[in-house]
Design an enzyme around this catalytic site. Structure first.
Site, mmCIF file in Angstrom:
data_model
loop_
_atom_site.group_PDB
_atom_site.id
_atom_site.type_symbol
_atom_site.label_atom_id
_atom_site.label_comp_id
_atom_site.label_asym_id
_atom_site.label_seq_id
_atom_site.Cartn_x
_atom_site.Cartn_y
_atom_site.Cartn_z
ATOM 1 N N GLU A 782 8.956 24.374 -54.584
ATOM 2 C CA GLU A 782 7.829 23.679 -53.966
ATOM 3 C C GLU A 782 8.312 22.489 -53.147
ATOM 4 O OE1 GLU A 782 4.934 25.152 -57.592
ATOM 5 O OE2 GLU A 782 5.297 23.031 -57.357
ATOM 6 N N GLU A 961 -1.830 19.491 -55.613
ATOM 7 C CA GLU A 961 -1.332 20.755 -55.069
ATOM 8 C C GLU A 961 -1.423 20.721 -53.547
ATOM 9 O OE1 GLU A 961 -0.097 23.168 -56.785
ATOM 10 O OE2 GLU A 961 -0.944 23.098 -58.815
HETATM 11 ZN ZN LIG Z 1 4.176 23.837 -59.169
#
Ligand SMILES: [Zn+2]
Length: 1120
Positions: A782, A961
């Site tokens: 990520e 997120e």
């Molecule tokens: Zn994650």
């Protein structure tokens, strides 16, 4: 709820409870009329026990009078024919299926079966049964399965009766046991005989037979029988026969039915094997190729392609082992243990879900089951998981609290843990004397020729200390000099020397070294070309059909250090490389001249988690499209199906002053492929395919899943930041939280404002500032999280008045990379223990998960000294959703959403957890309030967010997120996010924190000018409900990513149309001519079930009833 109960009692106690009654025609009509009249005044559906429908159904089962039965069937059929399916479902709930089955069995068993009754009964049963999920079981109970098979046997010569029986058998086969029962009684043989080769007659019956045969293949036993008896081979021959004879395209429904039948068969492994052995894939490939060239055959292409995908034999990945090329000895675990673990590994048991719930697609019910309903588990539990004495070690991580600021004017304290490379101290702009310049510079030879070997050699040198490392860098920088804020290539190269990788990397990837600037242009999401997946799958199948056309040459192999493909040996092949930080290409295989299969390395010590990729490619021809297939992706879907593109960095462009990662690639799609893991066929993979046309000849390019951000990048960045701040004003301290398993430092950064003086008042103010704890990059794949955090860090160190206020209001404790080892070694998900670190928070192991153990310990420490953080946020990336959003924790919302009986009104909860999201919705363009969610799931019990909320007692504990793709709202709608937008998000997140301290801020005119919008918020909560965070935002993909689901292509309406067609003619066996004349029939459910032999008064009744709502409360979906 009431309806359900009613339905349940209806099906348990069907109409038999009603006293059998017989009616004369006239009394039936009278009775009906009474009902019709009385129903006018009754608006509800609650039917009395002696309601009209029950009366009809009861009568149907017991009547011996043909005319009476026909009347009833006619009435029922009319009732079912108008309006929605609700009415049929009501009838089913009232025991309609059972009544029809009983009537059928009784009539069929009579001495001379009367088809005037049987035919309409069968027709009605087919229509009703198609909508009754339990019909198979009910039919078995009523002994109707073999009765209908018997009827079919007696009527194979009568196409119309046979069709009626076939439809009923088909609906019975919704139960596998009913299908098996038919198989045991040679049902397959009887039905298969009715599927004739190409013909112009009895088309409806032939199709009904194919559909019934397909339905019988629901049973695995029947599948085996079908293989043994050669029916699979025969079906293929039949498909070919109809395909080649149907020149006028009149028989598409039959061809489609045959394909569907094969699809059904392909659910079983034996049938798949038979299909392949009989040359099925080649046949389908060839026939589909013809279909693609003709208009109007669209409906055949998709099922044929799905069938080919499904039947393509599973092939293990072309690797010697699934295990990662990297292994790392773990403390307390022997190598043997590790192998045993791998052997036991079962992909299906893995919770690969992110904090973002990536691989899960449960329906709402599953999700609700996952919500925590135990109030005790939702209440704070602040006792530490370790002895209090152990917390003392974290005192050192709060230097700002103990600092005496005696050196307010020098601030030159150097932290022991910061591992600055001594050779870099001093003026970075020092020019190296020209006589030291290397002669192997690429620019010396050919301005336009970029050679990877030059770069690799060059990096190798510059990352080793004391070897005249600066000359190459200086030459490049001097010639192409770039200025990227907070980045310095020489510092990067020097910092990299301290980064410990398992493979001992000595080469730097150019983009990380040189730096990246966001491009000026906006980057819209890519449009998905129509049928792109079909095209790609077709090319994939072609490999099976014509293996001789496939090159299959390994051009890169991480496991095999000898160069597989040197530029001299294969001048026409691309060259690949990924032996650098965060790189993870395992193998590259040239498939066709411009197509490559790429295999990613699994996470260290594991055999799985592939999704992130980062590699170098060179040796390309400009202007030629190259297809890349990453064939071992593991997630069930990806934003690559919804407009996302990979990123590309061109060295040539960078040297020309455009050092950008740019979104690139066309014909992108993501779908399940035919590869499986070596360890077992059950673990299947997905292909990400994209096509890149390189702009420059012989360039060196890098391709990645998302904008890379390495550990060395972070360490370099922190050093640059530390140098950039004014030590009189900004207290910036980088410390080592702990060492990772591989011996890398996990940094903790403290940022706050220095006190204006050493006066007690000012020191006291500093020591009473609340803490904000931010973490990121626990999941190495990520990288977007790191870019967001970069934005936060830079903003907090800036001279912006809001940043100044934030520093005065808070002490920021930032751990920018919770998983350095994972990032360095190119992992996607895990640490070196092959475990997801964001699932270790409940009981982190100090030896195996040190970064989590000490982060949690540090939080306990803050708690123990009465400085519980005001905000905790863990930055993540989300691969399946758009926008940026927060997950938080709310006891009340969780209980409420889970349907818990606990009275949430009596529970006290501070609603302040919503303020940050509310502010972000106003100030951050990429942020979406509607994507936020405050539910506590059992499956997330060991994530940072939930543990910090519950055990440390942080009310505002979040996961943030960020999408990999882009936004579907706001000013960035339709655009892919770049690093600029990600960094902006990090800045906005910091800004939003100001609203939590509005009353404590020292206002000055500069701040008011800059932050009026921020401070002007009211605290009224937006009307917002937590959404199901498992929900995919995307509409279903136009093309199936999976191929395992074969849905029945026939909706109920199609069956109705066919059934209705069967009654259109009085002469039994002439319907085919009728069908051909009329072409496709109306698809409504207009009744034709009952032959036209009713007496006039019965017809009158029908006329009354069939008129527009004449008295009967049709809209309520039932007859009382
Ligand atoms: Zn994650």
């Amino acid at each position: 709820m009431e309806d359900t109960r009613e339905e349940a009692s209806g099906s348990e106690a069907p109409a038999q409870v009603i006293q059998p009654r017989t009616f004369s025609k006239s009394s039936l009509i009278r009775k009906l009329r009474q009902h019709l009249n009385s129903s006018r005044s009754r608006p509800t559906m609650a039917a009395p026990s002696s309601g009209g429908l029950e009366v009809l159904l009861g009568t149907l089962q017991n009547a011996g009078d043909i005319e009476n039965m026909l009347n009833i069937l006619n009435v029922l059929d009319e009732l079912m024919s108008a309006g929605t399916d609700r009415r049929i479902h009501h009838m089913i709930s009232k025991g309609g299926s059972e009544a029809l089955l009983t009537a059928l069995v009784n009539s069929a068993r009579s001495f001379t079966p009367n088809y005037t009754i049987l035919l309409p009964l069968l027709h009605l049963l087919a229509k009703v049964g198609h909508r009754d999920r339990q019909i198979g079981l009910k039919a078995q109970k009523a002994d109707a399965v073999l009765v209908v098979l018997g009827l079919l046997r007696q009527n194979t010569e009568s196409a119309r009766r046979a069709a009626a029986c076939l439809w009923v058998l088909r609906v019975f086969c919704s139960s596998a046991t009913a299908a098996e029962l038919l198989g045991k009684n040679r049902g397959l043989d009887v039905v298969f005989k009715l599927i004739s080769p190409y013909s112009t007659k009895h088309l409806r019956t032939i199709k009904a037979a194919i559909d019934a045969f397909a339905a019988m293949l629901r049973s695995k036993v029947n599948c085996r029988t079908a293989v043994v008896k050669g029916y699979i081979a025969d079906l293929l021959k039949l498909y070919e026969d109809w395909h080649s004879n149907d020149v006028n395209l009149k028989n598409i429904p039959i061809r489609r039915a045959l394909l569907h039948c094969l699809q059904r068969a392909a659910n079983s492994a034996v049938c798949r094997d038979a299909l392949v052995a009989e040359g099925g894939i080649r046949l389908l490939f060839q026939t589909t190729q013809t279909c693609l060239t003709m208009k109007g055959l669209e409906s055949l292409v998709e099922p044929a392609i799905q069938l080919m995908r499904k039947c393509s034999p599973k092939v293990p990945l072309p690797l010697t082992s699934d295990k990662s090329a990297f292994s790392f000895p773990l403390p307390g675990r022997s190598v043997d243990d590790w192998d045993a673990d791998l052997g036991l590994y079962d992909g299906s048991l893995e919770d690969d879900s992110d904090e973002d719930a990536e691989n899960e697609e449960p329906d709402n019910r599953d999700y609700e089951d996952d919500l925590e309903t135990d109030v005790n588990k939702l209440r704070p539990r602040p006792e530490p998981d370790r002895p209090l004495e152990q917390l003392g070690q974290y005192v050192r991580l709060c230097p700002e609290l103990h600092h005496d600021f005696q050196d307010l004017d020098s601030s030159s304290e150097v932290d022991e843990s910061s591992d600055d490379d001594g050779t870099l101290e001093g003026d970075l702009n020092d020019e190296t004397p020209s006589d030291q310049r290397g002669s192997e510079l690429p620019s010396d030879r050919d301005e336009n020729h970029v050679q990877t070997s030059d770069f690799h050699k060059h990096y190798l040198n510059c990352s080793r200390k004391g070897q005249g490392h600066s000359s190459m860098v200086d030459r490049l920088l001097e010639k192409y000099g770039i200025c990227i804020p907070n980045h310095d290539p020489r510092l990067y190269a020097a910092t990299a020397a301290n980064t410990k990788s398992i493979a001992g990397y000595s080469i730097l990837a150019f983009p990380d070294f040189w730096g990246h600037l966001p491009p000026q242009e906006q980057e819209p999401m890519a449009k998905r070309p129509p049928h792109v997946q079909r095209k790609k799958v077709f090319q994939d199948v072609q490999r099976l059909i014509c293996p001789e056309d496939i090159i299959n040459k390994v051009v890169f192999d991480m496991d095999d250090p000898s160069p597989q493909c040197s530029p001299d040996m294969c001048p026409s092949s691309l060259r690949f490389f990924s032996k650098f930080e965060s790189g993870n290409l395992r193998k590259a295989i040239q498939v066709r001249s411009h197509e490559y299969d790429l295999i990613l390395n699994a996470d260290v010590n594991s055999s799985a988690h592939c999704q992130w990729f980062y590699f170098e490619v060179s040796g390309m021809v400009a202007g030629k499209p190259y297809r890349f297939n990453i064939i071992n992706c593991e997630k069930g879907n990806s934003q690559y199906n919804y407009g996302m593109q990979p990123v590309l960095y061109s060295v040539r462009e960078a040297l020309e002053g455009k050092p950008h990662w740019v979104r690139t690639g066309s014909e992108i799609c993501y779908y399940r492929n035919h590869f499986c893991a070596r360890r077992g066929q059950k673990h299947s993979f997905y292909t990400l395919t994209f096509t890149v046309t390189f702009r420059h000849e012989d360039d060196v390019c890098y391709l990645a899943y998302h904008y890379p951000y390495t550990y060395t990048t972070l360490q370099t960045h922190l050093k640059m930041l530390e140098k950039s701040v004014d030590p009189q004003k900004v207290f910036f301290r980088q410390q080592n939280l702990c060492d990772t398993l591989a011996g890398n430092s996990c940094s903790l950064v403290t940022i706050t404002a220095c006190p204006t003086s050493r006066a007690w008042k000012h020191l006291h103010q500093l020591r009473n500032r609340p803490c904000v704890v931010l973490t990121a990059r626990v999941h190495p794949g990520e990288s977007n999280a790191s870019w967001v955090l970069k934005g936060t860090l830079e903003f907090l160190c800036s001279s912006d008045p809001v940043a100044e206020s934030l520093r005065e209001a808070y002490i920021f404790k930032i751990i920018p990379m919770l998983n350095p080892d994972g990032v360095i070694n190119g992992n996607n998900r895990c640490s070196l223990t092959a475990e997801d670190l964001n699932r270790q928070w409940l009981k982190p192991d100090p030896n195996l998960s040190p970064t989590i153990y000490h982060t949690k310990g540090f939080l306990y420490y803050l708690n123990s000294i009465g400085r519980t953080p005001l905000v905790f946020c863990d930055y993540h990336g989300h691969s399946r959703k758009k926008n940026v959003f927060l997950y938080g924790c709310s006891m009340k919302e969780t209980l409420w959403q889970s349907g818990s009986p606990i009275n949430t009104a009596s529970l006290k909860e501070d609603p302040g957890y919503r303020t940050v999201a509310k502010t972000l919705d106003r100030i951050a363009p990429a942020f979406s309030f509607n994507n936020c969610n405050y539910l506590v799931e059992k499956s997330r019990a060991s994530t940072a967010r939930v543990v910090v909320w519950r055990e440390i007692g942080v009310l505002r504990s979040y996961t943030m997120e960020s999408t990999y793709n882009g936004c579907n709202q706001g000013i960035y709608k339709g655009l892919q996010t770049g690093t600029r937008e990600l960094e902006e998000m990090g800045m906005k997140f910091s800004q939003s924190l100001l609203t939590l301290r509005r009353n404590a801020i020292h206002y000055n005119s500069r701040l008011i000018h800059h932050a009026s919008a921020l401070l002007d918020l009211d605290d009224r909560l937006l009307d917002h409900k937590s959404n199901n965070c498992f929900e995919d935002d995307e509409p279903p993909c136009m093309e199936e990513i999976e191929y395992s689901s074969s849905s029945d292509p026939l909706g109920p309406n199609e069956l109705d149309t066919e059934v209705n067609g069967n009654t259109s003619s009085d002469e039994e066996d002439e319907e085919d001519a009728g069908i051909r004349r009329n072409g496709r029939r109306r698809s409504d459910r207009k009744s034709h079930a009952v032959p036209h032999c009713l007496k006039q008064d019965a017809l009158e009744t029908l006329t009354i009833k069939a008129g527009p709502c004449n008295g009967i409360n049709i809209s309520n979906g039932c007859l009382y």
